[in-house]
Design an enzyme around this catalytic site. Structure first.
Site, mmCIF file in Angstrom:
data_model
loop_
_atom_site.group_PDB
_atom_site.id
_atom_site.type_symbol
_atom_site.label_atom_id
_atom_site.label_comp_id
_atom_site.label_asym_id
_atom_site.label_seq_id
_atom_site.Cartn_x
_atom_site.Cartn_y
_atom_site.Cartn_z
ATOM 1 N N HIS A 32 15.163 106.986 67.922
ATOM 2 C CA HIS A 32 15.456 107.122 66.661
ATOM 3 C C HIS A 32 16.595 106.102 66.006
ATOM 4 O O HIS A 32 17.582 106.359 65.508
ATOM 5 C CB HIS A 32 16.071 108.511 66.529
ATOM 6 C CG HIS A 32 15.385 109.564 66.995
ATOM 7 N ND1 HIS A 32 14.562 110.380 66.106
ATOM 8 C CD2 HIS A 32 15.072 110.141 67.965
ATOM 9 C CE1 HIS A 32 13.899 111.172 66.725
ATOM 10 N NE2 HIS A 32 14.084 111.384 67.873
ATOM 11 N N TYR A 294 22.229 111.883 75.265
ATOM 12 C CA TYR A 294 22.893 111.264 73.925
ATOM 13 C C TYR A 294 24.057 110.539 74.327
ATOM 14 O O TYR A 294 24.357 109.382 73.445
ATOM 15 C CB TYR A 294 22.913 112.426 73.032
ATOM 16 C CG TYR A 294 21.624 112.961 72.435
ATOM 17 C CD1 TYR A 294 20.373 112.578 73.225
ATOM 18 C CD2 TYR A 294 21.424 113.727 71.404
ATOM 19 C CE1 TYR A 294 19.173 113.297 72.655
ATOM 20 C CE2 TYR A 294 20.079 114.469 70.848
ATOM 21 C CZ TYR A 294 19.105 113.974 71.703
ATOM 22 O OH TYR A 294 17.798 114.492 71.332
HETATM 23 C C1 HEM Z 1 13.110 119.199 71.936
HETATM 24 C C2 HEM Z 1 13.310 117.915 71.996
HETATM 25 C C3 HEM Z 1 14.007 116.964 71.478
HETATM 26 C C4 HEM Z 1 14.041 116.677 70.042
HETATM 27 C C5 HEM Z 1 13.874 117.795 68.986
HETATM 28 C C6 HEM Z 1 14.772 115.471 69.817
HETATM 29 C C7 HEM Z 1 15.270 115.139 68.591
HETATM 30 C C8 HEM Z 1 15.871 114.077 68.444
HETATM 31 C C9 HEM Z 1 16.518 113.594 66.987
HETATM 32 C C10 HEM Z 1 16.257 114.127 65.791
HETATM 33 C C11 HEM Z 1 17.314 112.701 67.069
HETATM 34 C C12 HEM Z 1 18.145 111.664 66.045
HETATM 35 C C13 HEM Z 1 19.588 112.327 65.725
HETATM 36 C C14 HEM Z 1 20.308 111.815 64.772
HETATM 37 O O1 HEM Z 1 19.643 111.610 63.927
HETATM 38 O O2 HEM Z 1 21.428 111.642 65.111
HETATM 39 C C15 HEM Z 1 17.433 112.455 68.600
HETATM 40 C C16 HEM Z 1 18.253 111.328 69.180
HETATM 41 C C17 HEM Z 1 17.968 111.020 70.524
HETATM 42 N N1 HEM Z 1 17.191 111.733 71.326
HETATM 43 FE FE1 HEM Z 1 16.179 113.375 71.136
HETATM 44 N N2 HEM Z 1 15.032 115.054 70.903
HETATM 45 C C18 HEM Z 1 14.453 115.609 72.005
HETATM 46 C C19 HEM Z 1 14.420 115.284 73.338
HETATM 47 C C20 HEM Z 1 14.830 114.184 73.834
HETATM 48 C C21 HEM Z 1 14.720 113.803 75.207
HETATM 49 C C22 HEM Z 1 14.027 114.504 76.395
HETATM 50 C C23 HEM Z 1 15.143 112.743 75.543
HETATM 51 C C24 HEM Z 1 15.074 111.705 76.830
HETATM 52 C C25 HEM Z 1 15.605 110.600 76.725
HETATM 53 C C26 HEM Z 1 15.663 112.310 73.912
HETATM 54 C C27 HEM Z 1 16.373 111.154 73.656
HETATM 55 C C28 HEM Z 1 17.336 110.808 72.572
HETATM 56 C C29 HEM Z 1 18.043 109.635 72.492
HETATM 57 C C30 HEM Z 1 18.541 108.401 73.374
HETATM 58 C C31 HEM Z 1 18.499 109.717 71.125
HETATM 59 C C32 HEM Z 1 19.729 108.943 70.468
HETATM 60 C C33 HEM Z 1 20.922 109.699 70.512
HETATM 61 C C34 HEM Z 1 22.170 108.905 69.939
HETATM 62 O O3 HEM Z 1 22.335 107.727 70.303
HETATM 63 O O4 HEM Z 1 23.171 109.766 69.245
HETATM 64 N N3 HEM Z 1 15.642 113.351 73.029
HETATM 65 N N4 HEM Z 1 16.663 113.361 69.379
#
Ligand code: HEM
Length: 302
Positions: A32, A294
């Site tokens: 993202h 995160y």
């Molecule tokens: C139900 C499951 C998940 C949903 C709905 C989801 C959704 C999202 C969304 C919408 C964002 C963007 C947030 C923003 O705009 O600030 C995000 C960030 C992220 N997601 Fe997920 N995610 C899920 C599971 C996972 C999983 C299993 C991983 C595994 C690595 C992951 C890794 C990340 C990472 C690394 C970020 C960036 C975080 C940051 O630097 O703030 N996500 N996720």
């Protein structure tokens, strides 16, 4: 038995594996990476407060910060990319000065039901098509979830034409202490629409990010799908039966660009475990690992 140390290590391994598949770029969110931060309001319906005592669900409008994002790890990825897990994260500002977050993505289900299963998928995809094929042959449930994901119309016509799902379950608790498991969905008021195939090759690389600024106000209904007794609440890779009731909790209205966040070193984090009284996390293991995932991403981007 797993401990904090094990989970931290698992989060690091998962981030390493995801970074390969998603084409992550150091200094940016691991996934993202490309997004736009906007502001607006959320106004709850009367039905919302019957289900939850959460402060933003009582009917008075509250300010929100909304980040729409592509799922890829490359901040220069074209907005018309296919098969991308796009995001809509909503941060609600509560009257007492605290915040509650809602983090949703465009896929209809998550590919895997546990962090370890997702790690297996990411490692297989990182190793190439052959490894992926044999992994999917051994994991038919994941293959099935990926088929449901592939059927989604992508890319969207606009941010205001895409629906987003929490996938993981939460428990809403009302003023009488009565609880109900739900999954959230942000449904565009204008209806869901994909970018026509003939426009996909010629679309501007930033058509979603710049387009939304011309399209505001953009509205998404916040819906809650109600679980019934016996529905599992810990596996985001499995949809609930289609006949489960959907309740309209209110409207998220995006009105314009945010002018404060992510400037001068400000770090915006939307954390699906940051929920206010009246909303409780389910026991979904993917939900509980996400703050560690995160945080690892924040370490790598700041
Ligand atoms: C139900 C499951 C998940 C949903 C709905 C989801 C959704 C999202 C969304 C919408 C964002 C963007 C947030 C923003 O705009 O600030 C995000 C960030 C992220 N997601 Fe997920 N995610 C899920 C599971 C996972 C999983 C299993 C991983 C595994 C690595 C992951 C890794 C990340 C990472 C690394 C970020 C960036 C975080 C940051 O630097 O703030 N996500 N996720």
């Amino acid at each position: 038995m797993t401990g904090v140390q094990d989970d931290t290590e698992l989060a690091r391994e998962l981030i390493d594996a995801v970074a390969v598949v998603m084409g992550s770029v150091p200094g940016h969110r691991v996934t993202h990476a490309k997004g736009i931060v906007l502001r607006g309001t959320f106004t709850a319906t009367p039905r919302a407060r019957e289900l939850t005592r959460a402060a933003h669900m009582q009917g008075d409008p509250v300010p929100v910060t909304v980040r729409f994002s592509n799922g890829a790890g490359d901040p220069r990825c074209p907005d018309a990319a296919q098969n991308d897990p796009r995001g809509m994260a909503v941060k609600f500002a509560l009257p007492d000065g605290s915040e509650t977050d809602l983090v949703c993505q465009s896929w209809p289900v998550f590919p895997a039901g546990t962090p370890r299963a997702f790690l297996g998928l990411m490692r297989a995809q990182g190793a190439g098509p052959e490894a992926t094929e044999s992994f999917l042959a051994e994991n038919p449930d994941i293959a099935e979830a990926l088929e449901a994901i592939a059927a989604l119309g992508d890319p969207p016509l606009a941010w205001g034409a895409m629906a987003f799902n929490s996938l993981v379950a939460y428990r809403l608790v009302n003023a009488d202490g009565v609880g109900r498991y739900v999954r959230f969905r942000l449904e565009p008021e204008a209806g869901v629409a994909s970018l026509p195939p003939e426009q996909q090759g010629s679309a501007d690389d930033d058509y979603l990010m710049t387009g939304v600024l011309e399209q505001v106000p953009v509205r998404h209904r916040l819906l809650a799908q109600l679980a019934e007794d016996g529905d599992q609440t810990t596996d985001a890779s499995k949809a609930w039966p289609a006949e489960r009731e959907w309740v309209d909790l209110g409207v998220v209205e995006v009105t314009g660009p945010d002018t404060e966040r992510e400037r001068d070193g400000d770090v915006l984090v939307n954390d699906p475990m940051r929920v206010t009284d009246g909303i409780e996390p389910s026991d979904d293991p993917i939900l509980h690992l996400r703050p560690l995932l995160y945080a690892e991403s924040v370490r790598r981007r700041t």
